[in-house]
Design an enzyme around this catalytic site. Structure first.
Site, mmCIF file in Angstrom:
data_model
loop_
_atom_site.group_PDB
_atom_site.id
_atom_site.type_symbol
_atom_site.label_atom_id
_atom_site.label_comp_id
_atom_site.label_asym_id
_atom_site.label_seq_id
_atom_site.Cartn_x
_atom_site.Cartn_y
_atom_site.Cartn_z
ATOM 1 N N HIS A 49 -5.846 -2.068 -14.129
ATOM 2 C CA HIS A 49 -6.952 -2.973 -13.832
ATOM 3 C C HIS A 49 -7.784 -3.279 -15.069
ATOM 4 O O HIS A 49 -8.869 -3.829 -14.983
ATOM 5 C CB HIS A 49 -7.822 -2.381 -12.727
ATOM 6 C CG HIS A 49 -7.138 -2.338 -11.403
ATOM 7 N ND1 HIS A 49 -6.046 -1.544 -11.158
ATOM 8 C CD2 HIS A 49 -7.364 -3.021 -10.256
ATOM 9 C CE1 HIS A 49 -5.639 -1.717 -9.913
ATOM 10 N NE2 HIS A 49 -6.422 -2.608 -9.351
ATOM 11 N N ASP A 178 -12.719 6.002 -6.451
ATOM 12 C CA ASP A 178 -12.258 4.614 -6.561
ATOM 13 C C ASP A 178 -10.801 4.601 -6.095
ATOM 14 O O ASP A 178 -9.916 5.054 -6.809
ATOM 15 C CB ASP A 178 -12.366 4.132 -8.014
ATOM 16 C CG ASP A 178 -11.873 2.699 -8.199
ATOM 17 O OD1 ASP A 178 -11.556 2.041 -7.194
ATOM 18 O OD2 ASP A 178 -11.802 2.248 -9.359
ATOM 19 N N TRP A 230 -0.811 5.334 9.708
ATOM 20 C CA TRP A 230 -1.531 4.501 10.673
ATOM 21 C C TRP A 230 -3.040 4.584 10.475
ATOM 22 O O TRP A 230 -3.752 3.639 10.788
ATOM 23 C CB TRP A 230 -1.166 4.923 12.101
ATOM 24 C CG TRP A 230 -1.287 6.386 12.374
ATOM 25 C CD1 TRP A 230 -2.389 7.054 12.830
ATOM 26 C CD2 TRP A 230 -0.272 7.372 12.184
ATOM 27 N NE1 TRP A 230 -2.137 8.401 12.941
ATOM 28 C CE2 TRP A 230 -0.828 8.633 12.560
ATOM 29 C CE3 TRP A 230 1.050 7.348 11.747
ATOM 30 C CZ2 TRP A 230 -0.113 9.829 12.492
ATOM 31 C CZ3 TRP A 230 1.753 8.538 11.693
ATOM 32 C CH2 TRP A 230 1.190 9.765 12.059
#
Length: 339
Positions: A49, A178, A230
Site C-alpha cells: 500500500h 490495521d 463466515w
C-alpha cells in the site's frame, strides 16, 4: 520471473515521490503529503500500500479517476457527527483531512465522527490510525471497497475486504490495528507474487473453486478468503452497511458496477480519552494487557508475540538504519514515471 530487492533510503524515496507528484501537477503541499505517506507506508514494510501501489495511483490520475485539485468538503453537520463528500480527490488527502476533522470534533465533544463518501483508496489505513493516536485520540476507521470476496457459500465476489483500523495512543508505542477483512489484502498477495513465493496460508479461491495459497491463481479471479470464514463475511457486510448508511454514499454493490474502484465510502470515528481525566490509569491498563500477552511461551522456539503495530515500528527502525527494501522492477517503473 521475480526481481531482486534493492534498498533505498527514506529521504531518497520521498524526494523521488515528491518530484513525481509535482510532475503530475499536484500542488506543492499535496505533493509533499502524498510523498510522505507513500514513503512512510513503505518504510514500515507495507510496500503493498506504499511504493508497490504508486504506479496504479498514477494510472488513476492519468485516467481522471483521481481528481488532483479536488478534496473533501463538509456537506452536513449533526452535532459531533458530520457527512463529507470527497469529490473524487486523492484518497490520502481526503483521509488526512477527515481524520483531522474527527480529531477536532472528539476534542470538542469527547467523540467525533466523519462519514466520507465519493472518495478514492486511502492506501495504508494505519496511517490515519497513527495520525489520531499522535493527537492523543483513540480511533475506529473503516472503508468499503470493490467486491473482491464471495459472501460465505457464494461462488462470485459480492463483498469487499473492507479494511478496519483501530488505534489506541500509548507513550511507549501506539497500538495500531490495521487489517483487511480478507485473510490477505490483495496488495499483500501481489507482494508474494512479486517475490515468487506462496502464501503461508490459503488466501482465496482458484478458478476451480478450490482454496489456494498460490498468488497467481488467486489474483486471476480476485476471490479472497474472508477472515474467520463466515464470520469475516458477515463483518464485511456490516462494515459496508455502516459506511454506506453513515455517509449516504455508495455501497460495494454500486462500486462493483464500475470498471475501476472509485467513489468509495469511509468512516472516521475518534474518541478523546483525556475527557476521563485518568491518563495514568489508562496507560497502566493498556500496559497490563500488553505485558500479559507478551508473557507467554511460544509454540515455536525463538518466536514471540506482539501487540498490533509493534512489528511495523520495529521494521521502521530497521529500515531507517539499513534502507528500505523494494522490488527493483517497481523502482524502475517509478523512476521511468519520474523522468
Amino acid at each position: 520471473m521475480t526481481e531482486e530487492a534493492i534498498r533505498i533510503t527514506s529521504e531518497q524515496m520521498q524526494d523521488v515521490f515528491y518530484k513525481l507528484f509535482v510532475k503530475y501537477e499536484f500542488a506543492e503541499g499535496k505533493a509533499k503529503l502524498l510523498a510522505k505517506v507513500f514513503t512512510e507506508s513503505t518504510l514500515v514494510g507495507v510496500n503493498s500500500h506504499g511504493i508497490n501501489r504508486l504506479p496504479l495511483f498514477i494510472d488513476y490520475v492519468e485516467k481522471g479517476l483521481v481528481k488532483i485539485d479536488a478534496e473533501a468538503e463538509k456537506v452536513a453537520t449533526f452535532g459531533s457527527l458530520e457527512r463529507w463528500d470527497g469529490n473524487l480527490g486523492p484518497g490520502i488527502i481526503n483521509a488526512t483531512k477527515c481524520t483531522n476533522r474527527a480529531i477536532a470534533l472528539a476534542k470538542s465533544h469527547g467523540m467525533g465522527l466523519v462519514a466520507l463518501r465519493n472518495t478514492n483508496h486511502w492506501m495504508r489505513g494505519g496511517t490515519y490510525g497513527r495520525q489520531a493516536a499522535d493527537a492523543d485520540c483513540i480511533s475506529i476507521l473503516f472503508t468499503n471497497t470493490q467486491p473482491n470476496m464471495p459472501p460465505w457459500g457464494g461462488k462470485d465476489s459480492r463483498i469487499g475486504n473492507n479494511p478496519l483500523v483501530v488505534s489506541i495512543p500509548r507513550e511507549q508505542g501506539h497500538v495500531v490495528l490495521d487489517m483487511s477483512i480478507s485473510q490477505f489484502a490483495f496488495g499483500k498477495i501481489n507482494d508474494y507474487r512479486l517475490k515468487g513465493e506462496k502464501l503461508p496460508f490459503p488466501g482465496g479461491w482458484d478458478a476451480n473453486d478450490e482454496l489456494s495459497n498460490d498468488p497467481e491463481k488467486i489474483l486471476t479471479k480476485e476471490r479472497g478468503l474472508p477472515i474467520g470464514y463466515w464470520k469475516g463475511s458477515a463483518l464485511s457486510i456490516v462494515l459496508d452497511m455502516l459506511a454506506t448508511l453513515l455517509s449516504a454514499g455508495d455501497s460495494t454493490s454500486k462500486i462493483g458496477t464500475r470498471e475501476f474502484e472509485t467513489g468509495i465510502s469511509q468512516v472516521y470515528l475518534c474518541i478523546y480519552p483525556a475527557v476521563f481525566g485518568d491518563k495514568n490509569l489508562q496507560q497502566k491498563l493498556i500496559d497490563e494487557i500488553i505485558t500479559y500477552t507478551h508473557d507467554v511461551a511460544p509454540m515455536n522456539p525463538g518466536d514471540k508475540t506482539y501487540y498490533p503495530g509493534e512489528r511495523s515500528a520495529m521494521t521502521r527502525t530497521r529500515n531507517l538504519k539499513e534502507g528500505i527494501p523494494v522490488n527493483s522492477n517497481i523502482w524502475k517503473k517509478i523512476m521511468a514515471l519520474s523522468s
